[in-house]
Write a protein that holds these residues in place. Structure first.
Motif, PDB file in Angstrom:
ATOM      1  N   ILE A  13       0.929  -1.307  -0.065  1.00 41.12           N
ATOM      2  CA  ILE A  13       0.047   0.090  -0.119  1.00 41.12           C
ATOM      3  C   ILE A  13       0.956   1.108  -0.081  1.00 41.12           C
ATOM      4  O   ILE A  13       0.609   2.214  -0.611  1.00 41.12           O
ATOM      5  N   ALA A  14       1.965   1.308   0.874  1.00 40.99           N
ATOM      6  CA  ALA A  14       2.863   2.393   0.841  1.00 40.99           C
ATOM      7  C   ALA A  14       3.413   2.509  -0.518  1.00 40.99           C
ATOM      8  O   ALA A  14       3.603   3.769  -0.897  1.00 40.99           O
ATOM      9  N   LEU A  15       4.032   1.505  -1.262  1.00 48.96           N
ATOM     10  CA  LEU A  15       4.391   1.589  -2.526  1.00 48.96           C
ATOM     11  C   LEU A  15       3.622   2.135  -3.520  1.00 48.96           C
ATOM     12  O   LEU A  15       3.972   3.255  -4.324  1.00 48.96           O
ATOM     13  N   VAL A  16       2.375   1.693  -3.349  1.00 56.57           N
ATOM     14  CA  VAL A  16       1.413   1.999  -4.326  1.00 56.57           C
ATOM     15  C   VAL A  16       0.964   3.849  -4.096  1.00 56.57           C
ATOM     16  O   VAL A  16       0.956   4.559  -5.232  1.00 56.57           O
ATOM     17  N   ALA A  17       0.906   4.118  -2.836  1.00 53.73           N
ATOM     18  CA  ALA A  17       0.889   5.520  -2.595  1.00 53.73           C
ATOM     19  C   ALA A  17       1.797   6.492  -3.081  1.00 53.73           C
ATOM     20  O   ALA A  17       1.749   7.508  -3.884  1.00 53.73           O
ATOM     21  N   ILE A  18       3.106   6.024  -2.853  1.00 54.81           N
ATOM     22  CA  ILE A  18       4.280   6.583  -3.224  1.00 54.81           C
ATOM     23  C   ILE A  18       4.194   6.809  -4.985  1.00 54.81           C
ATOM     24  O   ILE A  18       4.736   7.849  -5.467  1.00 54.81           O
ATOM     25  N   ALA A  19       4.119   5.648  -5.480  1.00 58.19           N
ATOM     26  CA  ALA A  19       4.012   5.540  -6.995  1.00 58.19           C
ATOM     27  C   ALA A  19       2.975   6.615  -7.512  1.00 58.19           C
ATOM     28  O   ALA A  19       2.987   7.268  -8.641  1.00 58.19           O
ATOM     29  N   PHE A  20       1.721   6.660  -6.714  1.00 59.08           N
ATOM     30  CA  PHE A  20       0.631   7.721  -7.146  1.00 59.08           C
ATOM     31  C   PHE A  20       1.250   8.903  -7.115  1.00 59.08           C
ATOM     32  O   PHE A  20       0.460  10.113  -7.972  1.00 59.08           O
ATOM     33  N   VAL A  21       1.748   9.447  -5.838  1.00 58.64           N
ATOM     34  CA  VAL A  21       2.148  10.716  -5.931  1.00 58.64           C
ATOM     35  C   VAL A  21       3.292  10.947  -6.849  1.00 58.64           C
ATOM     36  O   VAL A  21       3.083  12.424  -7.549  1.00 58.64           O
TER      37      VAL A  21
END
Length: 68
Positions: A13-21
């Motif tokens: 989830i953290a990686l997906v959030a960082i990728a989205f940002v």
């Protein structure tokens, strides 16, 4: 076992959030570059038109005044 799965899911989830940002930043940079290039083209085009009009006036109108 449950802690490991929770950790893996949390990291995902953290990686997906960082990728989205990062994705949003890249999209915003592209939009800003497009706006800047359009503004530069408008500014440069306007300046060119003004210079052409001034040059036309000097070359065609001011140079062809009838002498008394």
């Amino acid at each position: 076992m449950d802690d490991e799965i929770g950790t893996i899911i949390g990291l995902g989830i953290a990686l997906v959030a960082i990728a989205f940002v990062i994705y949003c930043i890249v999209i915003l940079a592209g939009i800003l570059a497009t706006v800047a290039s359009a503004g530069g083209a408008i500014w440069g085009g306007g300046t060119a038109i003004v210079n052409y009009v001034k040059s036309f006036k000097e070359n065609m109108i001011d140079s062809n005044i009838v002498s008394a």
